[in-house]
Scaffold this active site. Structure first.
Site, PDB file in Angstrom:
ATOM      1  N   ASP A  88     -30.192 -17.667  26.144  1.00 40.40           N
ATOM      2  CA  ASP A  88     -28.615 -17.023  25.632  1.00 40.40           C
ATOM      3  C   ASP A  88     -28.557 -15.860  25.784  1.00 40.40           C
ATOM      4  OD1 ASP A  88     -28.837 -18.477  22.861  1.00 40.40           O
ATOM      5  OD2 ASP A  88     -30.775 -17.226  21.875  1.00 40.40           O
ATOM      6  N   ASP A 124     -27.414 -25.419  19.845  1.00 43.90           N
ATOM      7  CA  ASP A 124     -27.354 -23.651  20.275  1.00 43.90           C
ATOM      8  C   ASP A 124     -26.991 -23.781  22.031  1.00 43.90           C
ATOM      9  OD1 ASP A 124     -28.842 -24.356  18.307  1.00 43.90           O
ATOM     10  OD2 ASP A 124     -28.823 -21.859  17.784  1.00 43.90           O
TER      11      ASP A 124
END
Length: 461
Positions: free
Chosen positions: A119, A178
């Site tokens: 991330d 994601d």
């Protein structure tokens, strides 16, 4: 091009014309007021809003070393952009750029020490925005390059992907849908450094995701586990969806956006086709009220929660997909217009449901993690894409700063086309508040058009 298919599409589009209206809340003064109130909240040590409580919509704050910490600074950059494209007196009264830079500063130490794993791509968002304003900002360049190198270090050539979550078993290589969004930092760093290896990594990851995360109908698995020794798929499952074989809506939204973004960077038509395929699934599986559910396959009883964040991400992905269609030669304008209209309708439906003037967040009805019972909240990334959607509609010439459509988009097909009988219908998906009549049904009109647009797009190619 088949005249029959083209004629069918034009007939449907013309016959089913209906008024399409942007929600006034997109450009409400409350957008700036709420974001400014949060920006003026003193947090010492620095903390970032991630989600709200369910009762009063009060932001809950977390340490900078959290995957969502880049979204609020990026929202401030988005309002700085809003100032340039829609310079109202209210926006002029605030130094949005200064606030954005201040809120980004606590992320700078994360360049060398973070636990967010893949991330880092999300953490890089504010620095990418800073470079759009000040292309020679060395702090921002260093941040982007450092985050890109950290993501690249998670790449395994045997698997062909960048690792998402770390696991205790070194042979268990986990990748989530994601991660398609985090690939952007690789392209940004490659542009700064000329390091083409970063683009090769992004391309490999997207190619593997296309093969192993997508099902034949365009839906997606949330999680794919690989064996890092052999590169073979061990398991395809969910972590935040309803079931391993269901479709978690936010993951589907990440995919729509992520593959449209890959096409933007590479012009590889396979990525455009994949984004179309995922968009078609998303749109044709919306329930009768047009409200995006947390998971498309979750049972309707008890009522499944909505996810306003998935809706706003998907809408932004559809706008990006629409621009991909226009970049074709010849341009697929019918497909582009369709995705624009679909994005506007999703935004309208979800804003009617989730806008909360009394909350600190812009939207409610977000689902962070339903299996963990974290739902019916405001979410920082939902708010960011809400603001970005409005900016993009203006920048693309689709809307004006007062929230009206410019007329450059076609009339929107109405809901009078009946959808597939296999698509579930529901009066409400959030279990708390139903959408009003102003939020017109989107499912019916889309299910009739999506196939035509997909076929047309294929013929244009």
């Amino acid at each position: 091009m088949s005249r029959t298919i083209l004629g069918l599409l034009l007939t449907i589009s013309t016959t089913l014309a209906a008024e399409l209206v942007l929600p006034s809340e997109l450009f409400s003064p409350q957008v700036a007021q709420k974001v400014l109130a949060t920006a003026n909240t003193v947090q010492n040590p620095a903390k970032y809003p991630q989600w709200t409580d369910r009762d009063k919509g009060t932001w809950q704050f977390f340490s900078p070393d959290t995957w969502t910490s880049g979204f609020f600074p990026t929202t401030l950059y988005a309002l700085n952009e809003r100032l340039s494209i829609c310079p109202t007196d209210e926006l002029k009264a605030t130094d949005w750029l200064g606030l954005a830079q201040t809120w980004s500063s606590a992320e700078v130490p994360l360049e060398t020490k973070t636990t967010t794993g893949h991330d880092v791509g999300f953490l890089s968002f504010p620095f990418i925005e800073e470079l759009k304003v000040h292309s020679n900002n060395q702090t921002a360049q260093t941040a982007v390059n450092s985050f890109a190198n950290e993501l690249a270090a998670r790449f395994d050539p045997i698997v062909g992907c960048t690792r998402s979550w770390d696991t205790t078993d070194p042979t268990d290589f986990t990748v989530i849908i994601d991660n398609m969004m985090n690939l952007e930092v690789l392209f940004q760093s490659a542009n700064l450094t000329g390091n083409h290896t970063l683009i090769d990594i992004a391309t490999s990851h997207a190619d593997k995701t296309l093969v192993n995360h997508l099902r034949p109908d365009g839906s997606s698995y949330h999680v794919v586990e690989y064996n890092s020794t052999t590169g073979k798929v061990i398991k395809q499952r969910t972590a935040q969806g309803y079931a391993d074989n269901s479709t978690w809506s936010r993951g589907q939204a990440w995919g729509i956006f992520g593959f449209a973004n890959m096409f933007k960077h590479t012009q590889n038509l396979t990525y455009l086709e994949t984004s179309r395929h995922m968009a078609q699934y998303f749109l044709t599986n919306l329930p009768g009220d047009g409200i995006v559910p947390w998971d498309f396959n979750a049972p309707l009883d008890p009522p499944r929660p909505a996810d306003s964040s998935a809706a706003m991400i998907a809408a932004n992905g559809l706008l990006l997909l629409s621009q991909g269609e226009l970049s074709l030669s010849p341009a697929n304008k019918s497909g582009s217009d369709f995705y624009i209209d679909s994005a506007i309708q999703i935004i309208a439906n979800m804003t009617t449901l989730a806008w909360r003037p009394e909350w600190q967040s812009l939207l409610a009805n977000g689902t962070v993690n339903n299996p963990a019972l974290n739902n019916l909240t405001g979410i920082v990334y939902g708010d960011y894409y809400f603001v970005k959607n409005a900016n993009d509609l203006v920048s693309l010439g689709i809307a004006t700063c007062n929230g009206s459509l410019t007329g450059s988009t076609p009339s929107s097909p109405s809901a009078s086309v009946s959808g597939s009988g296999s698509i579930p219908s529901a009066s409400s998906t959030d279990g708390v508040r139903t959408s009003s009549g102003a939020a017109r049904s989107v499912q019916g009109r889309i299910s009739g058009l999506a196939v035509a647009v997909a076929v047309l797009g294929g013929l244009v190619l």
